[in-house]
Design a protein around this motif. Sequence first.
Motif, PDB file in Angstrom:
ATOM      1  N   TRP A 347     -28.025  -7.091   4.718  1.00  0.00           N
ATOM      2  CA  TRP A 347     -28.283  -8.275   5.539  1.00  0.00           C
ATOM      3  C   TRP A 347     -27.108  -9.240   5.508  1.00  0.00           C
ATOM      4  O   TRP A 347     -26.778  -9.875   6.517  1.00  0.00           O
ATOM      5  CB  TRP A 347     -29.571  -8.970   5.099  1.00  0.00           C
ATOM      6  N   GLU A 348     -26.460  -9.373   4.334  1.00  0.00           N
ATOM      7  CA  GLU A 348     -25.276 -10.232   4.240  1.00  0.00           C
ATOM      8  C   GLU A 348     -24.207  -9.762   5.221  1.00  0.00           C
ATOM      9  O   GLU A 348     -23.612 -10.562   5.963  1.00  0.00           O
ATOM     10  CB  GLU A 348     -24.732 -10.186   2.806  1.00  0.00           C
ATOM     11  N   ARG A 349     -23.957  -8.451   5.258  1.00  0.00           N
ATOM     12  CA  ARG A 349     -22.957  -7.896   6.179  1.00  0.00           C
ATOM     13  C   ARG A 349     -23.407  -8.036   7.636  1.00  0.00           C
ATOM     14  O   ARG A 349     -22.577  -7.998   8.548  1.00  0.00           O
ATOM     15  CB  ARG A 349     -22.726  -6.422   5.855  1.00  0.00           C
ATOM     16  N   SER A 350     -24.717  -8.204   7.828  1.00  0.00           N
ATOM     17  CA  SER A 350     -25.242  -8.354   9.194  1.00  0.00           C
ATOM     18  C   SER A 350     -25.283  -9.812   9.636  1.00  0.00           C
ATOM     19  O   SER A 350     -25.744 -10.116  10.741  1.00  0.00           O
ATOM     20  CB  SER A 350     -26.655  -7.762   9.274  1.00  0.00           C
ATOM     21  N   GLY A 351     -24.833 -10.723   8.748  1.00  0.00           N
ATOM     22  CA  GLY A 351     -24.752 -12.130   9.132  1.00  0.00           C
ATOM     23  C   GLY A 351     -25.812 -13.028   8.535  1.00  0.00           C
ATOM     24  O   GLY A 351     -25.832 -14.233   8.828  1.00  0.00           O
ATOM     25  N   LEU A 352     -26.709 -12.478   7.692  1.00  0.00           N
ATOM     26  CA  LEU A 352     -27.752 -13.277   7.062  1.00  0.00           C
ATOM     27  C   LEU A 352     -27.435 -13.370   5.569  1.00  0.00           C
ATOM     28  O   LEU A 352     -27.552 -12.389   4.839  1.00  0.00           O
ATOM     29  CB  LEU A 352     -29.125 -12.629   7.285  1.00  0.00           C
ATOM     30  N   SER A 353     -27.017 -14.546   5.111  1.00  0.00           N
ATOM     31  CA  SER A 353     -26.583 -14.706   3.724  1.00  0.00           C
ATOM     32  C   SER A 353     -27.743 -14.497   2.755  1.00  0.00           C
ATOM     33  O   SER A 353     -28.925 -14.547   3.142  1.00  0.00           O
ATOM     34  CB  SER A 353     -25.987 -16.097   3.516  1.00  0.00           C
ATOM     35  N   TYR A 354     -27.402 -14.286   1.506  1.00  0.00           N
ATOM     36  CA  TYR A 354     -28.419 -14.086   0.464  1.00  0.00           C
ATOM     37  C   TYR A 354     -29.367 -15.274   0.398  1.00  0.00           C
ATOM     38  O   TYR A 354     -30.594 -15.107   0.386  1.00  0.00           O
ATOM     39  CB  TYR A 354     -27.709 -13.874  -0.874  1.00  0.00           C
ATOM     40  N   GLN A 355     -28.831 -16.488   0.375  1.00  0.00           N
ATOM     41  CA  GLN A 355     -29.699 -17.666   0.338  1.00  0.00           C
ATOM     42  C   GLN A 355     -30.577 -17.757   1.583  1.00  0.00           C
ATOM     43  O   GLN A 355     -31.782 -18.035   1.498  1.00  0.00           O
ATOM     44  CB  GLN A 355     -28.867 -18.945   0.202  1.00  0.00           C
ATOM     45  N   ASP A 356     -29.986 -17.505   2.757  1.00  0.00           N
ATOM     46  CA  ASP A 356     -30.769 -17.582   3.992  1.00  0.00           C
ATOM     47  C   ASP A 356     -31.822 -16.472   4.064  1.00  0.00           C
ATOM     48  O   ASP A 356     -32.894 -16.669   4.646  1.00  0.00           O
ATOM     49  CB  ASP A 356     -29.849 -17.505   5.204  1.00  0.00           C
ATOM     50  N   LEU A 357     -31.530 -15.321   3.478  1.00  0.00           N
ATOM     51  CA  LEU A 357     -32.517 -14.246   3.427  1.00  0.00           C
ATOM     52  C   LEU A 357     -33.713 -14.661   2.582  1.00  0.00           C
ATOM     53  O   LEU A 357     -34.876 -14.439   2.971  1.00  0.00           O
ATOM     54  CB  LEU A 357     -31.881 -12.979   2.858  1.00  0.00           C
ATOM     55  N   ILE A 358     -33.473 -15.292   1.444  1.00  0.00           N
ATOM     56  CA  ILE A 358     -34.565 -15.788   0.605  1.00  0.00           C
ATOM     57  C   ILE A 358     -35.391 -16.811   1.387  1.00  0.00           C
ATOM     58  O   ILE A 358     -36.631 -16.761   1.390  1.00  0.00           O
ATOM     59  CB  ILE A 358     -34.012 -16.400  -0.692  1.00  0.00           C
ATOM     60  N   THR A 359     -34.707 -17.724   2.057  1.00  0.00           N
ATOM     61  CA  THR A 359     -35.408 -18.732   2.859  1.00  0.00           C
ATOM     62  C   THR A 359     -36.250 -18.076   3.942  1.00  0.00           C
ATOM     63  O   THR A 359     -37.410 -18.451   4.168  1.00  0.00           O
ATOM     64  CB  THR A 359     -34.395 -19.699   3.496  1.00  0.00           C
ATOM     65  N   GLU A 360     -35.683 -17.094   4.628  1.00  0.00           N
ATOM     66  CA  GLU A 360     -36.413 -16.400   5.693  1.00  0.00           C
ATOM     67  C   GLU A 360     -37.688 -15.763   5.154  1.00  0.00           C
ATOM     68  O   GLU A 360     -38.767 -15.856   5.764  1.00  0.00           O
ATOM     69  CB  GLU A 360     -35.508 -15.344   6.320  1.00  0.00           C
ATOM     70  N   LEU A 361     -37.606 -15.137   3.985  1.00  0.00           N
ATOM     71  CA  LEU A 361     -38.772 -14.469   3.406  1.00  0.00           C
ATOM     72  C   LEU A 361     -39.843 -15.473   2.992  1.00  0.00           C
ATOM     73  O   LEU A 361     -41.042 -15.238   3.197  1.00  0.00           O
ATOM     74  CB  LEU A 361     -38.343 -13.622   2.213  1.00  0.00           C
ATOM     75  N   VAL A 362     -39.427 -16.582   2.414  1.00  0.00           N
ATOM     76  CA  VAL A 362     -40.399 -17.611   2.021  1.00  0.00           C
ATOM     77  C   VAL A 362     -41.081 -18.196   3.249  1.00  0.00           C
ATOM     78  O   VAL A 362     -42.305 -18.390   3.265  1.00  0.00           O
ATOM     79  CB  VAL A 362     -39.709 -18.711   1.192  1.00  0.00           C
ATOM     80  N   GLU A 363     -40.321 -18.472   4.299  1.00  0.00           N
ATOM     81  CA  GLU A 363     -40.910 -19.049   5.511  1.00  0.00           C
ATOM     82  C   GLU A 363     -41.834 -18.056   6.217  1.00  0.00           C
ATOM     83  O   GLU A 363     -42.864 -18.439   6.769  1.00  0.00           O
ATOM     84  CB  GLU A 363     -39.812 -19.549   6.442  1.00  0.00           C
ATOM     85  N   LEU A 364     -41.470 -16.770   6.204  1.00  0.00           N
ATOM     86  CA  LEU A 364     -42.377 -15.758   6.750  1.00  0.00           C
ATOM     87  C   LEU A 364     -43.704 -15.767   6.009  1.00  0.00           C
ATOM     88  O   LEU A 364     -44.784 -15.662   6.609  1.00  0.00           O
ATOM     89  CB  LEU A 364     -41.735 -14.374   6.651  1.00  0.00           C
ATOM     90  N   ALA A 365     -43.634 -15.897   4.686  1.00  0.00           N
ATOM     91  CA  ALA A 365     -44.864 -15.922   3.879  1.00  0.00           C
ATOM     92  C   ALA A 365     -45.700 -17.156   4.178  1.00  0.00           C
ATOM     93  O   ALA A 365     -46.933 -17.076   4.232  1.00  0.00           O
ATOM     94  CB  ALA A 365     -44.499 -15.857   2.393  1.00  0.00           C
ATOM     95  N   ARG A 366     -45.049 -18.274   4.380  1.00  0.00           N
ATOM     96  CA  ARG A 366     -45.788 -19.517   4.666  1.00  0.00           C
ATOM     97  C   ARG A 366     -46.494 -19.432   6.013  1.00  0.00           C
ATOM     98  O   ARG A 366     -47.575 -20.033   6.196  1.00  0.00           O
ATOM     99  CB  ARG A 366     -44.829 -20.694   4.663  1.00  0.00           C
TER     100      ARG A 366
END
Length: 373
Positions: A347-366
């Motif tokens: 995902w990092e190589r695809s343009g989604l940073s590690y921090q932003d990936l964590i944020t995306e997963l938390v927001e999906l869960a919410r």
Amino acid sequence: MSQQNRTRVAVLFGGRSSEHAISCATAAGVLAAIDRDRYDVVPIGITRSGEWVPASDDPDRWRITDGHVPEVTTSDSPQLLLPMGEAGQDLVSYRPGSVPAELSAVDVVLPLLHGPFGEDGTLQGMLELAGLPYVGSGVLASAASMDKHYTKVVLAGAGLPIGPYTVITDRQWRTAADAARARVAELGLPVFVKPSRAGSSIGITKVDRLEDLTAAIETAREHDPKVIVEAGIDGREVECAVLEGRHDAPPRSTLPGEIIVTSAEHGFYDYQAKYFDSEAVNLSWPADLPADATARLRELAVATFEALGCEGLARVDFFYTPAGELIVNELNTMPGFTPYSMYPMMWERSGLSYQDLITELVELARERRTGLR
């Protein structure tokens, strides 16, 4: 964002499985990277015997380093309980002989547990009963994906390509071991003998001679009484990262990556190569595949994600054969998730940073409701 308005995220790690240390290492990466301006983080460790305890927020405490394998222990910490039902989502802290104390409510749980009692639907069922949103797949998808046998049953039923295999249950091994060995022999050699419900390549043996089969089965049974034996497939190991879509959009996928074992000491991508011998493997992204194979692999990865009813994240592992055939090997609902693991790296190589990936997963869960959905 003010502290009062920040989402409270319980980062849950450790656990009762043989992947305890790997879970701690995953937590080290997440604790170091999660957006502290956006989230109030509550680290919770689960000991090897299953107690929930407040854990250190220091990422270095949980890293795997030379001479140090992290482990959650109780020490003098109070234990934590999670009340059931819809009345509230407050954690409860208690010590034997003292009055329990309520802690602040948790908004969402980020389970970083690998293996049984964490990745297999048991924890997910508990969080459903507590009415707590959580990152990742639900009960059924977690259970079916954790059990390599039932993963194959579901994928075959959906018409997705899988390799030849046989399953040896605990009763079959105890009462009809010769028949079980005969079924394995029909697969041809080599075979891979695996615990049916374990990950991180723990307990896996490559068997090139039938006389070594019994020992390999016993090794797998140390981790799971149910064993799956898969026919060796002549092919390259390629992986694809899948992420749930937002707002009813379909799941997203990355370009595939490839694991190349470069050390003769490792006959395959085993536990030691994954976590203790970084020079033994080369993680290549994107994998050097024909364009049509890449497109087909990404389609199959999403189809596998949806066939198992996954949510949040998953890494789908394939074999790509010399004939150009793609075979689904397995799906991981909580793949390796350190900053250097294959899933975040793709995902990092695809343009989604590690921090932003964590944020995306938390927001999906919410955004996702608990219960039937």
